[in-house]
Design a protein around this motif. Sequence first.
Motif, short mmCIF file in Angstrom:
data_model
loop_
_atom_site.label_atom_id
_atom_site.label_comp_id
_atom_site.label_asym_id
_atom_site.label_seq_id
_atom_site.Cartn_x
_atom_site.Cartn_y
_atom_site.Cartn_z
N VAL A 122 34.27 32.27 40.83
CA VAL A 122 33.45 33.25 40.10
C VAL A 122 34.20 33.70 38.83
O VAL A 122 33.64 33.76 37.74
CB VAL A 122 33.14 34.48 41.00
N VAL A 123 35.49 34.00 39.01
CA VAL A 123 36.31 34.45 37.87
C VAL A 123 36.33 33.36 36.78
O VAL A 123 36.18 33.64 35.60
CB VAL A 123 37.75 34.79 38.35
N GLU A 177 31.54 45.97 28.38
CA GLU A 177 31.19 46.99 29.39
C GLU A 177 30.45 46.31 30.54
O GLU A 177 29.46 45.60 30.31
CB GLU A 177 30.31 48.06 28.73
N ILE A 178 30.94 46.52 31.74
CA ILE A 178 30.29 45.91 32.92
C ILE A 178 29.30 46.92 33.50
O ILE A 178 29.68 48.04 33.86
CB ILE A 178 31.34 45.53 34.00
N MET A 218 38.86 41.36 36.51
CA MET A 218 39.10 40.24 35.59
C MET A 218 38.93 40.69 34.13
O MET A 218 39.74 40.37 33.26
CB MET A 218 38.13 39.10 35.92
N THR A 219 37.87 41.47 33.87
CA THR A 219 37.58 41.94 32.50
C THR A 219 38.76 42.76 31.97
O THR A 219 39.17 42.60 30.81
CB THR A 219 36.29 42.79 32.51
N PHE A 260 41.20 30.81 35.10
CA PHE A 260 41.90 32.03 34.69
C PHE A 260 42.67 32.56 35.90
O PHE A 260 42.08 32.98 36.89
CB PHE A 260 40.91 33.08 34.18
N LYS A 261 43.99 32.50 35.78
CA LYS A 261 44.83 32.95 36.89
C LYS A 261 45.10 34.45 36.76
O LYS A 261 45.52 34.91 35.71
CB LYS A 261 46.17 32.19 36.91
N MET A 262 44.84 35.16 37.84
CA MET A 262 45.12 36.61 37.79
C MET A 262 45.49 37.12 39.18
O MET A 262 45.27 36.42 40.18
CB MET A 262 43.91 37.37 37.26
#
Length: 283
Positions: free
Chosen positions: A129-130, A170-171, A161-162, A106-108
């Motif tokens: 990790v992402v 919800e984190i 990331m979320t 996932f590129k961000m």
Amino acid sequence: MKVMYSVADTQTYLQNLRVKSDMKIGFVPTMGALHDGHISLVKQSVEDNDFTVVSIFVNPRQFNDKSDFDNYPIDHEKDLEMLNKAGCDLVFSPSGNNIFENFDGFKMDFNGLDEIYEGEFRPGHFQGVVDIVYRLFEIVQPHKAYFGQKDFQQLAVIRLMTKTANFDIEIISCPIVRENSGLAMSSRNLRLSKEQFQSAANISKLLNYIAINLKVGDDTDSYSQYFIDEIEKISDMKAEYCVFCNTVSLDLIKKITKNSEIIVCVAVWCGKIRLIDNIILVF
Ligand code: AMP
């Protein structure tokens, strides 16, 4: 407690659960070799939700050091026993690299978060990790996901990331669980010798010293240097960094101001084992 190894089976099982019942799903991602720190996250999820999923996967993509990956402790049977006792409903333990099949990552935009502190010393770590947390979120699609404050920068990266990926999850941040000596629990502690295990308790002792002595108006540099020098005096130990940051932006704090909340983050080598810890201070 169910134990599932297949990505497709887990996805189907949880989809059915979500559709057929109105259950709230809590999720705790781990790399196994569980201790009471992990279990505190599981217990929090059991308390908050109707169904708790725990993943166990030693994610090769987040290890920048191959020997750390090769030597990462594994004890699957004990993990399952602990999870069962803690009230976990489903353990998802994908085998090999199946979880990354047909997935490039996932590129961000990390807003620089992947280049400072942990990111500086562990290149590629946060992208790894992402990648795994993104895939796990896709598969599990929980309502809430639980992470430890011990990996404070990781928490900030996962929050970002979320938001970037638009996950409706919800984190939840959970406090650091410590040994009686004050040492932050970590799977890597299993690799410390008896002497190293004792010496490593100095990390939290020094953080507590800073907590007691640091006050409004103080420069943080001298405390940072103090931490590094005191660690250096202990045989077999070396500090990699000791930084004082804003708890929200993670910007470096040079001088303590009134009504501020800061976090002191440290990374220390104990022989060949790298340990991290932190403490939040409110002024
Ligand atoms: P790991 O298996 O090391 O990837 O950790 C899985 C989760 O447990 C992460 O969210 C960690 O931050 C959390 N965790 C690890 N150690 C502790 C601890 N001592 N106290 C609370 N949470 C922890």
